[in-house]
Design an enzyme around this catalytic site. Structure first.
Site, short mmCIF file in Angstrom:
data_model
loop_
_atom_site.label_atom_id
_atom_site.label_comp_id
_atom_site.label_asym_id
_atom_site.label_seq_id
_atom_site.Cartn_x
_atom_site.Cartn_y
_atom_site.Cartn_z
N ASN A 209 0.85 -1.20 0.00
CA ASN A 209 0.00 0.00 0.00
C ASN A 209 0.88 1.24 0.00
O ASN A 209 2.10 1.14 0.02
CB ASN A 209 -0.97 -0.03 1.19
CG ASN A 209 -0.23 -0.06 2.51
OD1 ASN A 209 0.46 0.88 2.87
ND2 ASN A 209 -0.36 -1.18 3.23
N ALA A 273 1.23 1.66 11.68
CA ALA A 273 1.51 0.94 10.42
C ALA A 273 0.22 0.73 9.63
O ALA A 273 -0.86 0.58 10.19
CB ALA A 273 2.14 -0.41 10.73
N ASP A 277 -4.37 -5.98 5.24
CA ASP A 277 -5.41 -6.77 5.90
C ASP A 277 -5.39 -8.23 5.44
O ASP A 277 -5.76 -9.11 6.18
CB ASP A 277 -6.79 -6.16 5.60
CG ASP A 277 -6.96 -4.84 6.32
OD1 ASP A 277 -6.60 -4.78 7.51
OD2 ASP A 277 -7.43 -3.86 5.70
N LYS A 287 8.34 -18.37 -9.30
CA LYS A 287 7.66 -17.24 -9.93
C LYS A 287 6.49 -17.74 -10.78
O LYS A 287 6.63 -18.69 -11.55
CB LYS A 287 8.66 -16.48 -10.80
CG LYS A 287 8.10 -15.18 -11.33
CD LYS A 287 9.08 -14.48 -12.25
CE LYS A 287 8.35 -13.41 -13.03
NZ LYS A 287 9.05 -13.00 -14.22
N ASP A 306 -4.38 -9.15 13.24
CA ASP A 306 -4.54 -7.72 13.54
C ASP A 306 -3.66 -7.39 14.75
O ASP A 306 -3.94 -7.82 15.88
CB ASP A 306 -6.01 -7.41 13.82
CG ASP A 306 -6.26 -5.92 13.86
OD1 ASP A 306 -5.51 -5.21 14.58
OD2 ASP A 306 -7.18 -5.44 13.17
N ILE A 307 -2.62 -6.63 14.50
CA ILE A 307 -1.63 -6.36 15.55
C ILE A 307 -2.24 -5.48 16.63
O ILE A 307 -2.08 -5.73 17.83
CB ILE A 307 -0.38 -5.69 14.93
CG1 ILE A 307 0.22 -6.62 13.88
CG2 ILE A 307 0.65 -5.35 15.99
CD1 ILE A 307 1.17 -5.97 12.91
#
Ligand code: C5P
Length: 400
Positions: A209, A273, A277, A287, A306-307
């Protein structure tokens, strides 16, 4: 208090220059010493006589003043200080510092110094928002200069927006925090998460992201400045290590969780951070190949841990204060308020990251602090300043 701390106050030429007189008075009242350099433009707004009357010292005005050089050379002047404060920092002065110019007493002292530098910008809103000023601001922040303000409001020129000088009492508070006069978080341990995570699809591709990590890094540095023993757990970023902070660099959400849990126990956790998700559950060591048939590989996702929620529910290991972030694109306050409850954290720092806000990856931020039943709106300001304010707010919460 600023007992015995020596401030070199550099007064630029702006309508807000008169407020630097009040700043000099407040610094002295809190036990600090002030020596002032008045730029040529600054002299159009305040006189050396009035500045000297408040600093109780000679006022330095010109690089080529031979008496001044014999008295105290410009290099000595900047070396003798504990902190250089540029107030008001005009667009021109910011440009000079950012480019390393040295053509008068003020810019020469700023270039010759090995001491921390703080700028307090004040200028017309269009000058502040101009791409050149924002570029200079980003350079100054990258060079380690602390930036205080500006705030938003109606201005002397009749316009409204960011560009107003921060009030002198708040500048003094920032100076005290910067000089470590108030180590409000000494003896406390803090964990900060920052940056994006990269979730591999195969050895060369990943899901990521736009998070730059700037806000989280600034928060880690601000907590450390207040004396906290700070551990930053960072996803992949282009940023250098923040000063005074222990850093663990990770790639994926699962690695970030492991590093964060390994850093426990802590008094404070700030999860800035932008954790992915989901991760690809098809991640492979070879690859993925395009075979020319037009077929696309199936990309199925599984949820990441989920931290923030994990830390918030860590039982006896739960940090006393857990703060999450909410990057939203609509109904910011409502979503963030619901998120605070869902994640079980104490505060949420919410911001609008819609395209056009420039917040994701940018140098400024507009945040809302959601606590138990309240939402507090902060003016737009540089991320470094959001960090300082947040660190101070954290310190207040832990000590009250
Ligand atoms: O649910 P959302 O991603 O919007 O929540 C944002 C907050 O939750 C941020 O504080 C972020 O650091 C944290 N978070 C986390 N682990 C995740 C997802 C988000 O710690 N897997």
């Amino acid at each position: 208090m600023l007992d015995g701390k020596r401030i070199l106050l550099i007064i630029g030429g702006g309508i807000a220059a008169y407020k630097s007189l009040e700043l000099a008075r407040l610094i002295r009242r809190r036990g600090g010493e002030v020596r002032a350099i008045l730029t040529k433009a600054g002299q159009e707004f305040v006189t050396p006589l009035s500045v000297g009357g408040l600093t109780h010292d000679k006022v330095y005005t010109d690089l080529f003043d031979l008496t001044a050089e014999a008295d105290m050379g410009h290099i000595q002047l900047s070396r003798d200080a504990d902190l250089l404060v540029v107030c008001p920092a005009t667009a021109d002065l910011m440009a000079k510092i950012a480019h390393g110019r040295a053509d008068d007493m003020a810019s020469t002292a700023l270039l010759a110094t090995d001491k921390p530098v703080m700028i307090v910008p004040a200028m017309n809103v269009r000058m502040w928002e101009h791409a050149a000023t924002q570029r200079n601001l980003a350079q100054l922040i990258a060079d380690g200069v602390s930036v205080v303000g500006p705030t938003e409001g109606s201005m002397a020129c009749g316009e409204f927006g960011p560009g107003r000088l921060v009030e002198p009492d708040e500048i003094v508070e920032a100076i005290e925090a910067k000089l470590g006069g108030t180590q409000l978080l000494a003896g406390r341990k803090a964990i900060v998460t920052a940056g994006p995570t990269h979730e591999p699809i195969d050895p060369v591709r990943y899901i990521a992201n736009r998070s730059s990590g700037k806000q989280g890094y600034a928060i880690a540095e601000a907590l450390a400045l207040l004396g906290a023993d700070t551990h930053l757990v960072s996803g992949p970023t282009a940023l250098g290590d923040p000063r005074g902070v222990k850093i663990t660099r990770v790639e994926t959400a699962r690695e970030m969780l492991a590093a964060t849990e390994a850093a426990l126990p802590a008094d404070i956790a700030i999860c800035a951070a932008a954790v992915a998700d989901w991760r690809a559950d098809t991640s492979t060591n070879s690859k993925l190949k395009k075979d020319g048939s037009g077929a696309v590989p199936p990309l199925s996702l599984v949820e990441n841990p989920d931290i923030l929620a994990t830390l918030s529910a860590a039982g006896p290991k739960r940090p006393q204060l857990v703060v999450g972030f909410a990057a939203e694109t609509d109904d910011v306050i409502d979503h963030a308020t619901a998120k605070r409850v869902r994640k079980g954290c104490d505060w949420i720092v919410a911001n609008d990251v819609s395209p056009g806000t420039g917040i994701m990856g940018g140098d400024n931020n507009t945040v809302h602090i959601i606590t138990d039943g309240a939402a507090e709106h902060w003016d737009p300001m540089p991320k470094a300043q959001v960090a300082t304010k947040l660190a101070e707010r954290v310190a207040l919460a832990l000590t009250s």
